[in-house]
Design an enzyme around this catalytic site. Structure first.
Site, short mmCIF file in Angstrom:
data_model
loop_
_atom_site.label_atom_id
_atom_site.label_comp_id
_atom_site.label_asym_id
_atom_site.label_seq_id
_atom_site.Cartn_x
_atom_site.Cartn_y
_atom_site.Cartn_z
N ASP A 13 25.17 69.45 110.45
CA ASP A 13 24.66 69.29 111.81
C ASP A 13 24.84 67.83 112.26
O ASP A 13 24.82 66.91 111.44
CB ASP A 13 23.17 69.68 111.83
CG ASP A 13 22.67 69.98 113.22
OD1 ASP A 13 23.50 70.07 114.16
OD2 ASP A 13 21.44 70.13 113.39
N HIS A 30 33.39 67.44 116.30
CA HIS A 30 33.74 68.61 115.47
C HIS A 30 35.01 68.33 114.66
O HIS A 30 35.10 68.73 113.50
CB HIS A 30 33.92 69.85 116.34
CG HIS A 30 32.66 70.27 117.05
ND1 HIS A 30 31.46 70.39 116.39
CD2 HIS A 30 32.40 70.59 118.34
CE1 HIS A 30 30.52 70.76 117.25
NE2 HIS A 30 31.07 70.88 118.44
N LEU A 125 36.25 76.87 92.40
CA LEU A 125 35.13 76.76 93.35
C LEU A 125 35.28 77.86 94.39
O LEU A 125 36.39 78.17 94.80
CB LEU A 125 35.19 75.40 94.07
CG LEU A 125 34.15 75.16 95.17
CD1 LEU A 125 32.78 74.84 94.54
CD2 LEU A 125 34.56 74.01 96.09
C1 IPE Z 1 22.94 75.16 113.05
O1 IPE Z 1 23.05 74.04 113.86
C2 IPE Z 1 24.22 75.93 113.07
C3 IPE Z 1 25.35 75.26 112.44
C4 IPE Z 1 25.34 74.11 111.82
C5 IPE Z 1 26.59 75.99 112.52
P1 IPE Z 1 22.58 74.05 115.39
O2 IPE Z 1 22.80 72.68 115.89
O3 IPE Z 1 23.21 75.16 116.12
O4 IPE Z 1 21.03 74.39 115.23
P2 IPE Z 1 19.78 74.06 116.16
O5 IPE Z 1 20.09 74.60 117.53
O6 IPE Z 1 19.63 72.57 116.19
O7 IPE Z 1 18.64 74.73 115.49
C1 IPE Z 2 27.08 71.07 114.05
O1 IPE Z 2 27.00 70.02 114.94
C2 IPE Z 2 28.31 71.92 114.24
C3 IPE Z 2 28.08 73.24 114.85
C4 IPE Z 2 26.91 73.75 115.15
C5 IPE Z 2 29.26 74.02 115.15
P1 IPE Z 2 26.37 70.19 116.38
O2 IPE Z 2 27.44 70.60 117.34
O3 IPE Z 2 25.19 71.08 116.34
O4 IPE Z 2 25.91 68.71 116.70
P2 IPE Z 2 24.58 68.26 117.45
O5 IPE Z 2 23.44 68.87 116.71
O6 IPE Z 2 24.67 68.75 118.85
O7 IPE Z 2 24.59 66.78 117.36
MG MG Z 3 23.21 70.81 116.07
#
Ligand code: IPE
Ligand code: IPE
Ligand code: MG
Length: 226
Positions: A13, A30, A125
């Site tokens: 995240d 990303h 793995l």
């Molecule tokens: C969780 O992250 C999903 C992934 C990492 C794919 P999100 O950024 O979507 O989760 P919330 O909205 O902060 O809970």
């Molecule tokens: C995690 O990073 C990747 C996915 C959920 C695909 P985020 O896109 O949730 O990044 P933040 O949380 O908005 O910074």
């Molecule tokens: Mg996120």
């Protein structure tokens, strides 16, 4: 006695915030995040006890994001799998996807199936990506399959119908400072150790993971015993 880490799960995240802090588009985050997956997977493949690493790549809730971000993530995923095939072969990494893949495009589903087939015999793995994955959705789909099979409803039988045909998670790591599960691996995390770090996913390194694993090794896992 120190804990042995076999199954590592990661909620990667913070990609969006990483990019925003640099004045970049979220999609750049990303892209950078995909590089981190590469580095962490290589680390896990070389680790003496890790058998599988399961990354949360796209949740059942992530469809709520702007269309262009969702489309970008789908394209990035397809490109990533194409690029990584050589590495999976070289490092004997088996690729596996969990989640409800039915909502993806034909070309992405074909790429996933092809990568799974090509790497099925690799045994160093297992690298799992959770795609259109939700813990509740997985349990509901498993329950449906169990009912159809006519088998007795118990933990072992329901567990066998889940997407994840392997052991419980030993350690869950979530980056970016958020301390929640966001519908990830609800069944498999029942007795996992949890670790949270403020580091944003694109800045996460094998060195930091190693420190987290060291700390995990010293924890006292009781599983309800004494
Ligand atoms: C969780 O992250 C999903 C992934 C990492 C794919 P999100 O950024 O979507 O989760 P919330 O909205 O902060 O809970
Ligand atoms: C995690 O990073 C990747 C996915 C959920 C695909 P985020 O896109 O949730 O990044 P933040 O949380 O908005 O910074
Ligand atoms: Mg996120």
């Amino acid at each position: 006695m120190s804990n042995e880490l076999k199954h590592l799960a990661i909620i990667m995240d913070g990609n969006g915030r990483w990019a925003e802090q640099k004045g970049l588009r979220r999609t750049k985050g990303h892209e950078a995040g995909a590089e981190t997956v590469r580095a962490i997977t290589t680390y896990c493949a070389a680790h003496p006890t890790i058998e599988s690493v399961t990354y949360y790549a796209f949740s059942t809730e992530n469809w709520k994001r702007p269309k262009h971000e969702v489309e970008f993530l789908m394209k990035l995923l397809e490109k990533y799998l194409k690029n990584e095939l050589d590495t999976y072969r070289r490092e004997s990494i088996r690729f596996f996807a969990i989640g409800d893949l039915s909502r993806f495009s034909d070309s992405l589903r074909e790429r996933i199936a092809f990568t799974q087939e090509e790497t099925a015999g690799n045994d160093r793995l297992t690298h799992v990506l959770a795609l259109n994955y939700g813990g509740r959705d997985e349990i509901v789909r498993a329950a449906r399959k169990l009912i159809q099979s006519g088998e007795e409803m118990n933990e072992e039988n329901l567990g066998r119908h889940l997407d994840t045909p392997y052991s419980d998670v030993d350690l869950l790591v979530r980056t970016s400072g958020e301390q929640r599960l966001s519908n990830y691996l609800l069944w498999q995390l029942s007795y996992s150790e949890l670790a949270f770090t403020d580091t944003l996913w694109p800045d996460f390194t094998p060195e930091e993971l190693e420190r987290i694993i060291e700390e995990f090794s010293a924890r006292n896992r009781r599983f309800g015993g004494i």
